[in-house]
Design an enzyme around this catalytic site. Structure first.
Site, short mmCIF file in Angstrom:
data_model
loop_
_atom_site.label_atom_id
_atom_site.label_comp_id
_atom_site.label_asym_id
_atom_site.label_seq_id
_atom_site.Cartn_x
_atom_site.Cartn_y
_atom_site.Cartn_z
N PRO A 297 0.83 -1.22 0.00
CG PRO A 297 -0.68 -1.53 1.72
CD PRO A 297 0.64 -2.02 1.19
NE ARG B 268 -6.98 -6.00 -21.65
CZ ARG B 268 -7.03 -4.82 -22.25
NH1 ARG B 268 -6.19 -3.87 -21.90
NH2 ARG B 268 -7.92 -4.57 -23.21
CG ASP C 29 -7.84 -0.79 -23.36
OD1 ASP C 29 -6.86 -1.45 -22.98
OD2 ASP C 29 -8.93 -1.26 -23.68
C1 4FV Z 1 -1.61 -3.89 -1.31
C2 4FV Z 1 -2.30 -2.88 -2.00
C3 4FV Z 1 -1.92 -4.38 0.03
C4 4FV Z 1 -0.55 -5.04 2.92
C5 4FV Z 1 -0.07 -6.01 3.94
C6 4FV Z 1 -0.68 -7.22 1.97
C7 4FV Z 1 -1.26 -5.84 1.89
C8 4FV Z 1 0.06 -7.32 3.24
N1 4FV Z 1 -0.63 -4.33 -2.10
N2 4FV Z 1 -1.70 -2.75 -3.22
N3 4FV Z 1 -3.36 -2.14 -1.60
N4 4FV Z 1 -1.04 -5.30 0.56
O1 4FV Z 1 -2.91 -3.98 0.63
O2 4FV Z 1 -0.69 -3.63 -3.25
O3 4FV Z 1 1.39 -7.44 2.95
#
Ligand code: 4FV
Length: 233
Positions: free
Chosen positions: A87, A152, A167
């Site tokens: 995140p 894609r 797209d």
């Molecule tokens: C996430 C997102 C996400 C955080 C802790 C998995 C989680 C655990 N990854 N975009 N939103 N990952 O929430 O890519 O590692």
């Protein structure tokens, strides 16, 4: 394009690999993927890959040793990049996917638990990416999002390149409304112009619609692009 996915749950990708677009791309030799489980690189009889965070706090973190040993066991192919799902990463978008689709190998590390030891990110991750501002249980779904969206964009994967060019986002605009048979459904008609066969009028209508819904729903996409959606930039 070669994808190497580091994940504690390789089985989550089974369904994804049955999708038509992936199977055709894999059969055509345009993409390939291999899965690598950090648990196979854990150093204790309990095959531990997680531990508590220094300084306290809820949850567990992915330990650095199994991650580094797993990553260093993956053979590198040409121009390769190590990506971490997080995140805290930059949110994926079309321009980023166009860039990623130009690499020979993408190694995707799927996060789990509360995240990974920061030293792994500093020392072994080229880039972290996010699919949106919300928290998932794992990085496997973000990995599949990236794999499908990048695949894609690889020339030859989609039947007609035209559909990529048209797209949403490839022109920087949202896509115009689309319709198919029946021409009338419970009194809801397909717009006359689309049935006119008048290609210039149809194109103009679609441009107007794309601009109207982009300025209404995603004005952030417009930036300097105030005029026609499909004018070649
Ligand atoms: C996430 C997102 C996400 C955080 C802790 C998995 C989680 C655990 N990854 N975009 N939103 N990952 O929430 O890519 O590692």
């Amino acid at each position: 394009m070669r994808f190497d996915v580091m994940t504690l749950f390789p089985g989550m990708f089974d369904g994804f690999r049955q999708t038509q677009i992936w199977k055709r791309a894999e059969a055509g030799g345009l993409v390939s993927c291999d899965f690598h489980d950090p648990r196979d690189f854990s150093r204790d009889v309990h095959r531990t890959v997680d531990d508590t965070p220094y300084g306290g706090g809820a949850g567990m973190l992915l330990k650095i040793e199994p991650l580094v040993d797993c990553l260093e066991a993956i053979p590198r192919v040409g121009k390769s990049k190590v990506l971490l799902t997080s995140p805290q990463g930059k949110t994926l978008n079309h321009p980023k996917l166009l860039e990623l689709a130009s690499w020979d190998q993408l190694i995707i590390v799927c996060g789990r638990y509360e995240g990974v030891d920061e030293r792994f990110i500093e020392g072994w991750v080229d880039e972290s990416f996010s699919i949106g501002d919300y928290v998932l249980a794992g990085g496997e779904l973000p990995a599949m999002v990236l794999m499908e969206a990048a695949t894609r964009l690889i020339p030859g994967v989609l039947g007609n390149q035209e559909s990529v060019d048209q797209d949403s986002f490839s022109s920087g605009f949202l896509k115009y409304p689309q319709y198919t048979r029946p021409v009338d459904f419970r009194g809801r008609q397909v717009p006359e112009v689309l049935r006119s066969g008048h290609h210039e009028l149809i194109k103009r209508w679609r441009d107007e619609q794309a601009l109207e819904r982009t300025s209404r729903l995603r004005p952030d996409l417009l930036g300097d692009k105030q005029s026609e959606p499909h004018k070649k930039r």
